[in-house]
Design a protein around this motif. Structure first.
Motif: not given
Length: 315
Positions: A38-43
């Motif tokens: 998962a990418d940073d923006d999603q997390m």
């Protein structure tokens, strides 16, 4: 649907549809994020949504469990997080002297933390040299220091760099995330005793309940309202403290314990003003006592032992 999107939908639906993550969901989504799925923006979006609704003990415990499968176990006796720093009007980080005295008494104490320099607080890292505490440059170095000197400070970046990145999201997004609660419970030393200081109401109980949710079989943690949110006990206040042991979570009410007749050292390693030495002495004793309470589960015995250790230090 991917786990991260499933979790965002779970906590981000409308008022009637949203609900917190379960322990298993929290563990799975953090585990996958740490593995790069998962990418940073999603997390960051997920953590912000959780923060707005107030994180639950199951969510924090699941996140912690995912990190703990990746952090070292360094053979410490006492786990001592140092993440908040102290406001300048609250005095220097006297809790470090409490940690050093416990180390000199034979406990292996692992300090760990993150220094938020823009916050402008007195932080542990700035006082290590004056107390003769070494800053470890790796987990292996920390383990060696624990074995040879009984105490070490291990920066978050050296054992959970992704968590340090996540703490930094506050500057990017303008909002504190639950990761600030998570890092206090990572216990990279694998210690059997832990101390947790926090500032906001309700988090004292949350920190204790998180330990119970994680389900460690030989871990005792004492949690209380700390000075400026740091792992330092304020002897001037009465408060409920929380003790988490393998048998469950208990609350204990401690009254103010400020002694007027208490030894003070001939010279203070912090350069504390004479007018503040009594407060420093009482703070160190109370912080040692709170830590020993996690081991002894007897407040009077904990204070008695703490006072004796402090008297020996001052002699």
């Amino acid at each position: 649907m991917s786990t991260i999107l499933e979790c965002i939908r779970t906590v981000g639906r409308g008022e009637r549809g949203r609900k917190p993550l379960t322990f298993d969901q929290a563990y799975r989504v953090m585990d996958e994020y740490l593995d790069g799925h998962a990418d940073d923006d999603q997390m960051a979006m997920l953590l912000m949504l959780i923060r707005v609704q107030n994180e639950t003990k199951q969510e924090i415990a699941g996140f912690v469990k995912a990190f703990q499968s990746r952090v070292p176990n360094l053979g410490a006796d006492i786990d001592w997080p140092c993440y908040a720093g102290k406001r300048k009007n609250a005095g220097e980080p006297w809790h470090l002297l409490a940690a050093k005295i416990l180390a000199d008494a034979g406990y292996k104490v692992l300090l760990h933390g993150y220094h938020d320099r823009p916050a402008g607080r007195f932080h542990a890292e700035d006082y290590l040299t004056s107390l003769g505490i070494d800053l470890a440059d790796s987990p292996d170095h920390a383990k060696l220091l624990l074995e040879t000197k009984g105490i070490a400070y291990l920066p978050l970046s050296q054992f959970a760099p992704q968590a340090e990145t996540m703490i930094g999201w506050k500057n990017r997004y303008g909002l504190r995330t639950p990761i600030n609660t998570v890092v206090r419970a990572l216990n990279p030393g694998g210690a059997k005793i832990g101390i947790r200081g926090s500032f906001h109401p309700g988090f004292q109980q949350l920190h204790a309940e998180v330990e119970s949710e994680i389900g460690l079989t030989s871990h005792a943690v004492v949690s209380f309202k700390g000075q400026s949110g740091e792992s330092e006990y304020n002897p001037k206040v009465s408060q409920t403290i929380w003790l988490s042991t393998p048998t469950g979570v208990e609350s204990h009410y401690w009254t103010e314990r400020m002694l007027t007749d208490i030894p003070t050292p001939a010279s203070c390693v912090f350069g504390t003003d004479d007018s503040n030495l009594n407060m420093m002495a009482n703070t160190v004793v109370a912080t040692i006592a709170a830590t020993l309470f996690a081991e002894l589960n007897d407040p009077d015995k904990a204070f008695e032992n703490a006072y004796q250790l402090w008297s020996n230090y001052c002699a």
